[in-house]
Design a protein around this motif. Sequence first.
Motif, PDB file in Angstrom:
ATOM      1  N   MET A 131       0.840  -1.174   0.000  1.00 26.16           N
ATOM      2  CA  MET A 131       0.000   0.000   0.000  1.00 26.16           C
ATOM      3  C   MET A 131       0.889   1.243   0.000  1.00 26.16           C
ATOM      4  O   MET A 131       1.855   1.314   0.748  1.00 26.16           O
ATOM      5  N   GLY A 132       0.551   2.225  -0.826  1.00 23.20           N
ATOM      6  CA  GLY A 132       1.310   3.459  -0.902  1.00 23.20           C
ATOM      7  C   GLY A 132       1.007   4.386   0.264  1.00 23.20           C
ATOM      8  O   GLY A 132       0.082   4.169   1.044  1.00 23.20           O
ATOM      9  N   TYR A 133       1.810   5.431   0.370  1.00 18.40           N
ATOM     10  CA  TYR A 133       1.631   6.395   1.451  1.00 18.40           C
ATOM     11  C   TYR A 133       2.202   7.750   1.043  1.00 18.40           C
ATOM     12  O   TYR A 133       2.953   7.857   0.074  1.00 18.40           O
ATOM     13  N   PHE A 134       1.839   8.767   1.791  1.00 15.75           N
ATOM     14  CA  PHE A 134       2.314  10.125   1.563  1.00 15.75           C
ATOM     15  C   PHE A 134       3.291  10.522   2.656  1.00 15.75           C
ATOM     16  O   PHE A 134       3.139  10.108   3.808  1.00 15.75           O
ATOM     17  N   GLU A 135       4.277  11.339   2.297  1.00 20.36           N
ATOM     18  CA  GLU A 135       5.177  11.947   3.268  1.00 20.36           C
ATOM     19  C   GLU A 135       5.133  13.456   3.066  1.00 20.36           C
ATOM     20  O   GLU A 135       5.297  13.929   1.938  1.00 20.36           O
ATOM     21  N   ILE A 136       4.908  14.211   4.134  1.00 24.70           N
ATOM     22  CA  ILE A 136       4.991  15.668   4.071  1.00 24.70           C
ATOM     23  C   ILE A 136       6.411  16.046   4.445  1.00 24.70           C
ATOM     24  O   ILE A 136       6.961  15.554   5.434  1.00 24.70           O
ATOM     25  N   LYS A 137       7.001  16.928   3.646  1.00 24.15           N
ATOM     26  CA  LYS A 137       8.386  17.325   3.867  1.00 24.15           C
ATOM     27  C   LYS A 137       8.492  18.849   3.866  1.00 24.15           C
ATOM     28  O   LYS A 137       7.605  19.542   3.387  1.00 24.15           O
ATOM     29  N   LYS A 138       9.599  19.335   4.406  1.00 24.05           N
ATOM     30  CA  LYS A 138       9.877  20.772   4.420  1.00 24.05           C
ATOM     31  C   LYS A 138      11.271  20.979   3.849  1.00 24.05           C
ATOM     32  O   LYS A 138      12.239  20.354   4.299  1.00 24.05           O
ATOM     33  N   SER A 139      11.370  21.875   2.891  1.00 29.18           N
ATOM     34  CA  SER A 139      12.636  22.170   2.248  1.00 29.18           C
ATOM     35  C   SER A 139      13.605  22.816   3.233  1.00 29.18           C
ATOM     36  O   SER A 139      13.200  23.562   4.126  1.00 29.18           O
ATOM     37  N   ASP A 140      14.883  22.548   3.063  1.00 23.29           N
ATOM     38  CA  ASP A 140      15.921  23.182   3.872  1.00 23.29           C
ATOM     39  C   ASP A 140      16.206  24.602   3.397  1.00 23.29           C
ATOM     40  O   ASP A 140      16.833  25.379   4.101  1.00 23.29           O
ATOM     41  N   LYS A 141      15.754  24.932   2.196  1.00 22.74           N
ATOM     42  CA  LYS A 141      16.000  26.259   1.622  1.00 22.74           C
ATOM     43  C   LYS A 141      15.072  27.294   2.250  1.00 22.74           C
ATOM     44  O   LYS A 141      13.953  26.992   2.634  1.00 22.74           O
ATOM     45  N   ASP A 142      15.542  28.520   2.332  1.00 25.55           N
ATOM     46  CA  ASP A 142      14.744  29.623   2.852  1.00 25.55           C
ATOM     47  C   ASP A 142      13.851  30.127   1.718  1.00 25.55           C
ATOM     48  O   ASP A 142      14.306  30.830   0.817  1.00 25.55           O
ATOM     49  N   THR A 143      12.586  29.723   1.736  1.00 25.99           N
ATOM     50  CA  THR A 143      11.657  30.039   0.666  1.00 25.99           C
ATOM     51  C   THR A 143      10.277  30.304   1.245  1.00 25.99           C
ATOM     52  O   THR A 143       9.965  29.859   2.342  1.00 25.99           O
ATOM     53  N   LYS A 144       9.446  31.012   0.496  1.00 28.14           N
ATOM     54  CA  LYS A 144       8.088  31.319   0.944  1.00 28.14           C
ATOM     55  C   LYS A 144       7.181  30.094   0.894  1.00 28.14           C
ATOM     56  O   LYS A 144       6.130  30.070   1.515  1.00 28.14           O
ATOM     57  N   GLU A 145       7.570  29.100   0.123  1.00 24.15           N
ATOM     58  CA  GLU A 145       6.776  27.880  -0.030  1.00 24.15           C
ATOM     59  C   GLU A 145       7.653  26.665   0.239  1.00 24.15           C
ATOM     60  O   GLU A 145       8.082  25.972  -0.681  1.00 24.15           O
ATOM     61  N   PRO A 146       7.903  26.370   1.513  1.00 26.32           N
ATOM     62  CA  PRO A 146       8.850  25.294   1.837  1.00 26.32           C
ATOM     63  C   PRO A 146       8.253  23.886   1.935  1.00 26.32           C
ATOM     64  O   PRO A 146       8.992  22.916   1.976  1.00 26.32           O
ATOM     65  N   TYR A 147       6.928  23.772   1.970  1.00 24.43           N
ATOM     66  CA  TYR A 147       6.305  22.460   2.206  1.00 24.43           C
ATOM     67  C   TYR A 147       5.933  21.769   0.903  1.00 24.43           C
ATOM     68  O   TYR A 147       5.527  22.414  -0.061  1.00 24.43           O
ATOM     69  N   TYR A 148       6.063  20.454   0.905  1.00 28.95           N
ATOM     70  CA  TYR A 148       5.647  19.644  -0.243  1.00 28.95           C
ATOM     71  C   TYR A 148       5.384  18.229   0.257  1.00 28.95           C
ATOM     72  O   TYR A 148       5.671  17.903   1.405  1.00 28.95           O
ATOM     73  N   PHE A 149       4.821  17.421  -0.619  1.00 31.55           N
ATOM     74  CA  PHE A 149       4.624  16.023  -0.243  1.00 31.55           C
ATOM     75  C   PHE A 149       5.095  15.129  -1.366  1.00 31.55           C
ATOM     76  O   PHE A 149       5.206  15.549  -2.519  1.00 31.55           O
ATOM     77  N   VAL A 150       5.423  13.910  -0.997  1.00 30.21           N
ATOM     78  CA  VAL A 150       5.755  12.882  -1.979  1.00 30.21           C
ATOM     79  C   VAL A 150       4.815  11.710  -1.762  1.00 30.21           C
ATOM     80  O   VAL A 150       4.416  11.419  -0.636  1.00 30.21           O
ATOM     81  N   LEU A 151       4.449  11.083  -2.836  1.00 30.66           N
ATOM     82  CA  LEU A 151       3.649   9.863  -2.807  1.00 30.66           C
ATOM     83  C   LEU A 151       4.618   8.715  -3.049  1.00 30.66           C
ATOM     84  O   LEU A 151       5.379   8.730  -4.027  1.00 30.66           O
ATOM     85  N   LYS A 152       4.610   7.763  -2.133  1.00 29.33           N
ATOM     86  CA  LYS A 152       5.523   6.628  -2.248  1.00 29.33           C
ATOM     87  C   LYS A 152       4.741   5.324  -2.372  1.00 29.33           C
ATOM     88  O   LYS A 152       3.672   5.167  -1.799  1.00 29.33           O
ATOM     89  N   ALA A 153       5.325   4.394  -3.107  1.00 28.51           N
ATOM     90  CA  ALA A 153       4.749   3.056  -3.260  1.00 28.51           C
ATOM     91  C   ALA A 153       5.052   2.237  -2.011  1.00 28.51           C
ATOM     92  O   ALA A 153       5.855   2.648  -1.158  1.00 28.51           O
TER      93      ALA A 153
END
Length: 62
Positions: A1-23
């Motif tokens: 079953m796949g899953y999502f991971e929420i991550k935060k970029s190490d870079k100083d940016t206005k939009e640091p959050y993203y997610f990845v979908l993993k198998a």
Amino acid sequence: MGYFEIKKSDKDTKEPYYFVLKAGNHEVIARSEMYSSKAAAQKGIASVQKNGASTDVRDKTE
């Protein structure tokens, strides 16, 4: 079953959050756009969960 991971970029940016979908084998299937908040990334995940299940394949190569 796949899953999502929420991550935060190490870079100083206005939009640091993203997610990845993993198998189930932990391979990355997809990576999201960047979000300004963790809550916005969670809404992105909810959208993929709601709209992602499809058997429709559209070939745009021709």
